[in-house]
Structure formats: structure tokens, C-alpha cells
Design a protein around this motif. Structure first.
Motif, PDB file in Angstrom:
ATOM      1  N   LEU A   1       0.167   0.330  -4.128  1.00  0.00           N
ATOM      2  CA  LEU A   1      -0.526   0.407  -2.907  1.00  0.00           C
ATOM      3  C   LEU A   1      -2.350   0.552  -2.985  1.00  0.00           C
TER       4      LEU A   1
ATOM      5  N   PRO B   1       2.101  -8.323   1.221  1.00  0.00           N
ATOM      6  CA  PRO B   1       1.964  -8.210   2.011  1.00  0.00           C
ATOM      7  C   PRO B   1       1.082  -7.185   2.859  1.00  0.00           C
TER       8      PRO B   1
ATOM      9  N   ASP C   1      -0.234  -4.897  -4.982  1.00  0.00           N
ATOM     10  CA  ASP C   1       1.267  -4.948  -4.589  1.00  0.00           C
ATOM     11  C   ASP C   1       1.811  -5.008  -2.537  1.00  0.00           C
ATOM     12  N   LEU C   2       1.038  -4.465  -2.116  1.00  0.00           N
ATOM     13  CA  LEU C   2       1.093  -4.290  -0.706  1.00  0.00           C
ATOM     14  C   LEU C   2      -0.710  -4.006  -0.086  1.00  0.00           C
TER      15      LEU C   2
ATOM     16  N   LEU D   1       8.467  -0.047   2.529  1.00  0.00           N
ATOM     17  CA  LEU D   1       7.905  -1.003   2.470  1.00  0.00           C
ATOM     18  C   LEU D   1       8.020  -1.298   0.876  1.00  0.00           C
TER      19      LEU D   1
ATOM     20  N   ILE E   1       7.680  -5.430  -1.113  1.00  0.00           N
ATOM     21  CA  ILE E   1       6.957  -5.470  -1.878  1.00  0.00           C
ATOM     22  C   ILE E   1       7.740  -6.237  -3.419  1.00  0.00           C
TER      23      ILE E   1
END
Length: 637
Positions: free
Chosen positions: A5, A80, A48-49, A119, A123
Motif C-alpha cells: 500500500l 485501486p 497494489d493500492l 482494503l 485489492i
């Protein structure tokens, strides 16, 4: 492998609970200051985010967010993007930009537990609906009321501002509710007892003769019953409108009495013209009214017991003053005294009014489902958040109070909640949590502390050690999970047995009321018993018979009574009583042949039943007498 993240702090940063939740979860966190640097970090670290703090939802910062989103699109990095939204509303232009880029907004009021779960879902690529008010939840397309209560369903649909139709079913009962922007605006029902004519007759605004005439015209296709009554001149427009409003509300409230049932949401669908319309408003007033006046207290107690270890929160649209809209200021008073830091099970011994107020607030807000209990990520009731940060050698009053509060919160919690780890934890996470928490209360640190303080520390240390022993390995966690399931099943069984005993007492009381010709009281007793044991054919048959005795001259009530008795006979095929009731009701309708066949079956089923033999004998005698009269008439002619 943990997910990566990129967290954009800005100058203000994230809320403490949110950040502790992120650190406790299985994430690889990369911190940056502004949105432009975040794009480079996403590209370099294959994140990933991307997570933005609430600061970037302010107007003077939104330009940076827009540039970062455009940069991600240019670099073809479809990850995302999540904004921890503040409570300040977003302007329409900014909101359209967020929507076009697929940005997910999660309100800062979201609990740490739900924050981390959302979250994880994003993901994994799971579809998430973002609610006004800040809670990301999946759209409930279908399900069972035992999994999602009807009140919680109404509240969730309202927060999600949905448009479509929810179809509800409970046995032969069928209803459909149309929603517009989350508010119920129309309802259909297949229950004859909920028709407009019955409402008007109950209020004294319509005579039975006029009602029968309107039904005759309705069957001839002359229009809706309300318009027919206006054309007949027997109902005033104001009385009709009040009856329509009450009818619509009653149709929605009646579902709260369903102990079981299913729902299915059909997005975008609309109901036809033959519906009852409602004024579009939040369903909170109906939820409050049902919780305080309609839902049996044993149902509320069962819910609190099943979710004893669940946390809960007020909904973002909750307001204590809304109780005034129900003309019930005391409801708001009880709601304002509720403490979200307490688990639902801690209210089981509270007063009836408090429990009902809690149920209403929980349905309008949020609560942990049993499968997620224990997935605490540094929320205010978890071990880490309650662990004092002062030196144990101080031994002061403030320290003792903090330690006492920590011990009180841990008592009665499961091992997952005590250590603050999720159900899907692993050995290393359990060990880290145990070492981090237990080092604050190790016995050697309290050798010189006062006895009372030393005793509290020992208690907390024992609780942490016991939780660690239950979760330290895959095998121990499996054994502990089996124990939890068994305990939950035993507790539910205990509650269920108590309710069944109560239902049997209500049934026996209802029988006595029937013998005393107190039909209304008997109907209430049978209704309570039927709510607890809806599959009892005997309970349902007595309920139907009592319903007819309460309304002996109403044809529609007789039809509904027959439906109940017929269903009771189907559910309890070995008992003759439902057949006797069904035969009597057929006689009331003049269906002599059908009644004789049903009573003959009752005698065949129970040859020793004096009541069944008497009913059949009387029916046979009446039929012969009628046929003899007809033969004399024809002979005379």
C-alpha cells in the motif's frame, strides 16, 4: 506475500485508529507526503493500492489528486485508489471526477475493522458499493433474514441510495418494495388482510355493505378500490389518503414480524400501477417503531445473545432527535444513553426499553456479524488500544484505573479479541501480538507494586497467556474454533429451548382463552407461539381458527383463516384438530361436500376422537335434513 500500500499522508495524516489498523494488518506500507510522489512510489514498488488521507478531499488539495489520477492513467497503472473521506461534503464537480476515475471513498468514521476489510476486498478485486455516509459494503442482492435482519437491510439499502425492487417471501406471504434513492416509495402484498377496505372498516370510515359493493365492482374491473370508493361517494378523499398511508406503512411493518424469510434485490426495476405509494423518507422511523412496538422482546434477546461478542456503531445518518418524529421523545432518551464501547452481549441484562432502543440503533447502524468477531485491528475495544502506556512502577491512581479498564474489557472476550488478531491469523502474528501486549504486564515488573495493582496485572497476564496458548499453532486454533462453534451452538440451543417452552405456555394459555370465549386474547397467544415455532401445524391451525372467531362475519378473514388452517393440516398430518377446524370453516362457506370429506378424514385419523365424530354426525344430519326438505318441496310441486 503481503500486499503493498502506498499511503499519502499530507500534512495532517491518517486517524490514529486507521493507521494502527494498517500497521496491525498484513500490509507492506510505503509512506509518502504528497500525491505526486505517490505515483512514483506506485510505479517503483508495484503497489497494489493507493490510499489518500482525508486531507486530500479538501478543495485546495483536490488539484493534486486530479493530477495524480491522470498520471496513473497515462502510465497505465490500473490499481485501486481509495480516499479516506472527511465528513465535509464533496462538490459535485469533484465528485464527478472521482466517479469517472473509479475512486473509492471510505468515510473517516468507518471502524478500523471494516476499514481494513474493505482494503482487502478492493485489492482482491471484489465489487464494492460506496455508501453515502462512508461505509463500503456489497450490494445485498439476495439472502436470508437470519443472516441480515430486515431492519438492517432497509437501513443498508437507504445508505446505498439504491433504485430497484426488493422481493420478500415468508412461506406463502409475498411482498415487493420499490426503492428510490434508498427510500421505500411503493409496496405490493398478496395478503388479503392488508387490503384497503379492511383498513377503512377498522377505522370506522366504511360500512361492510359498502365494502362488499366495492369488492364486487373491483372484480368486474372498474378500477382500483380507492377510486371505486370515491366514485361511490362513501369515503372522503382525506380519509382515503390517511387509510392509504396507514396501509402502506402497515405492509412494510408487518415484515418485521417474520422470524424467517428471504429477500432478493432487483436493481433498476419498478413496480406497476396497482401498488400502495409511500412518502419517500428514511426508514429509520419505521425501524424505531418496529423495535419498540412490534418485534417480540424474545427475538431481540435472541439477537443480542447470538451477537454477544459483537461490537456496534451508530449509523452516520443517526440522530437522536429523530425519535421526536415518532412522537416518542423517550426513544431518543434511551438511544442517547447507549455506549458503543460495550459489546452487544453486555446489554442482555439491561431494561426492556434500553434493549429495544439498542436493537433499533444497531439496525440503523452497523454491527459485527459473528463470523467477523475477533477481527479487531486496533479498534478502541481491542487489547492494544486499551493497554496503558505509562510505567508500571508508578503505581499511581491513574495507572491503576487504566489497568482496571484494560482488565474489564478483556474479561469474557474470545482469544482473538484479547490478542487483537484476525480469525485468519498465522503463528507469527499471534506471537508478535502476545509479546507486544504481555511485556506491559509481566509479573517481574510488578514485584514492588501495591497488591491491588499486582493482582490486576496478574489477571491481564493470565488472560493474554491463555489466549496465546489457544492460538499459538494451526492445530490449537482449529481446536479453539471448534470449541467456539460448540459454545455458540449450545448457547443458541439453550435460548431456543427456552423459547419453545414459552411458546408451549402461550399455546396452552390460548386454548384456555378460547374456552372462555376470549378470542382476541387467544389469537394473541397463538400468534406469539407461532412466531417462535412457525413450523408447528397445530399452532398455525389454532391461530387460523381463532382468527375466524375474532372476525366471524368477514369473508376475507375467513379466507385467510382457511389458509392458516390448511397450512397447519399440511404441516401436522398426524393430528386431527386442524382437520376439524378446516371442516368447520368449510361449513361456514357452505361447502358441505368438502367439509364432510375433511371431517371423515379426521375421524379416520383419530377414531377415538369424540369431537371429530360429533362434528361429522352433526354435518351429516344437517345435510339429510336439507335434502328431505327439498324432496318434500318437489313432491308437492
Amino acid at each position: 506475500m503481503p500486499s503493498t500500500l502506498v499511503c499519502v499522508h499530507g500534512l495532517v495524516g491518517f486517524l490514529n485508529d486507521e493507521w494502527r489498523a494498517l500497521e496491525s494488518a498484513d500490509f507492506n506500507l510505503i509512506s509518502v507526503v504528497d500525491a505526486e510522489r505517490a505515483v512514483a512510489a506506485v510505479q517503483e514498488e508495484s503497489a497494489d493500492l493507493l490510499l489518500l488521507s482525508p486531507e486530500f478531499m479538501q478543495s485546495h488539495k483536490f488539484r493534486n489528486v486530479e493530477k495524480a489520477l491522470q498520471a496513473l492513467a497515462n502510465l497505465d497503472l490500473p490499481i485501486p485508489v481509495v480516499c479516506c473521506d472527511s465528513r465535509n461534503p464533496t462538490r459535485s464537480k469533484e465528485q464527478s471526477i472521482l466517479d469517472s476515475r473509479g475512486v473509492v471513498r471510505l468515510n473517516a468514521a468507518l471502524s478500523p475493522e471494516q476499514f481494513v476489510l474493505q482494503l482487502h476486498s478492493l485489492i482482491k478485486g471484489e465489487a464494492t458499493a460506496v455508501l453515502d455516509g462512508g461505509v463500503g459494503q456489497r450490494l445485498p442482492t439476495s439472502g436470508d433474514f437470519r443472516e441480515l435482519r430486515y431492519g438492517a437491510l432497509l437501513s443498508r439499502l437507504y445508505r446505498m441510495k439504491v433504485r430497484g425492487v426488493v422481493c420478500l417471501g415468508h412461506g406463502k406471504k409475498k411482498k415487493a418494495i420499490e426503492f428510490r434513492d434508498g427510500s421505500p416509495v411503493a409496496v405490493q402484498s398478496n395478503l388479503l388482510s392488508e387490503c384497503l377496505g379492511n383498513r377503512l372498516m377498522e377505522s370506522g370510515s366504511l360500512s361492510r355493505r359498502d365494502w362488499e359493493e366495492s369488492v364486487r365492482r373491483l372484480r368486474q374491473g372498474e378500477g382500483l378500490q380507492g377510486q371505486i370508493l370515491l366514485d361511490m361517494g362513501v369515503v372522503k378523499p382525506a380519509d382515503l389518503q390517511r387509510a392509504l398511508d396507514h396501509q402502506a406503512e402497515a405492509k412494510i411493518l408487518e415484515v418485521f414480524g417474520w422470524r424467517t424469510g428471504r429477500y432478493q434485490f432487483e436493481p433498476g426495476k419498478k413496480l406497476g400501477d396497482r401498488v400502495t405509494r409511500l412518502v419517500a423518507e428514511s426508514p429509520n422511523r419505521l425501524i424505531r417503531k418496529a423495535a419498540h412496538q412490534l418485534i417480540p422482546l424474545n427475538e431481540i434477546d435472541l439477537f443480542l445473545t447470538q451477537h454477544a461478542k459483537s461490537g456496534w456503531r451508530f449509523g452516520s445518518d443517526w440522530a437522536g432527535s429523530l425519535g421526536a418524529a415518532c412522537d416518542q421523545e423517550d426513544w431518543s432518551h434511551y438511544e442517547a444513553e447507549l455506549d458503543p464501547s460495550l459489546r452487544l452481549g453486555e446489554y442482555v441484562e439491561a431494561s426492556e426499553s434500553t434493549r429495544r432502543a439498542l436493537y433499533a440503533v444497531v439496525m440503523m447502524g452497523f454491527y459485527d456479524v459473528p463470523e467477523l468477531v475477533g477481527r479487531t485491528f486496533s479498534n478502541p475495544t481491542s487489547s492494544e488500544a486499551l493497554a496503558p502506556e505509562v510505567s508500571s512502577q508508578g503505581g499511581g491512581v491513574e495507572w491503576r484505573g487504566d489497568l482496571l479498564e484494560w482488565a474489564r474489557k478483556l474479561r469474557g472476550q474470545d482469544a482473538y479479541s484479547i490478542l487483537g488478531v484476525p480469525v485468519s491469523t498465522h503463528d507469527q502474528a499471534v506471537q508478535r501480538a502476545y509479546m507486544r501486549l504481555s511485556e506491559k504486564v509481566r509479573p517481574h515488573e510488578y514485584q514492588n507494586a501495591p497488591p491491588a495493582l499486582r493482582q490486576l496485572a496478574d489477571e491481564v497476564f493470565r488472560l493474554l497467556t491463555a489466549a496465546h496458548s489457544k492460538l499459538q499453532s494451526v492445530r490449537s486454533r482449529a481446536e479453539y474454533a471448534a470449541t467456539l462453534r460448540k459454545d455458540t451452538k449450545d448457547q443458541e440451543g439453550k435460548v431456543q429451548r427456552a423459547q419453545v417452552h414459552r411458546a408451549e405456555r402461550d399455546f396452552r394459555e390460548g386454548e384456555q382463552f378460547l374456552k372462555q370465549r376470549a378470542y382476541v386474547s387467544g389469537l394473541e397467544c397463538f400468534g406469539r407461539a407461532l412466531q417462535v415455532v412457525p413450523d408447528s401445524g397445530l399452532y398455525r391451525a389454532f391461530y387460523g381458527w381463532a382468527l375466524h372467531l375474532c372476525h366471524p362475519d368477514e369473508l376475507m378473514m375467513t379466507e385467510e383463516a382457511i389458509e392458516h388452517v390448511r397450512e397447519g393440516a399440511r404441516l401436522d398430518r398426524d393430528h386431527h384438530k386442524p382437520l376439524i377446524f378446516l371442516g368447520r370453516l368449510y361449513v361456514v362457506q357452505g361447502r358441505w361436500v368438502a367439509a364432510e370429506k375433511i371431517l371423515a378424514r379426521a375421524v379416520e385419523l383419530s377414531p377415538d376422537s369424540v369431537e371429530a365424530q360429533r362434528e361429522l354426525r352433526l354435518l351429516t344430519r344437517r345435510r339429510r335434513k336439507g335434502h328431505g326438505g327439498l324432496r318434500r318441496i318437489f313432491k308437492f310441486l
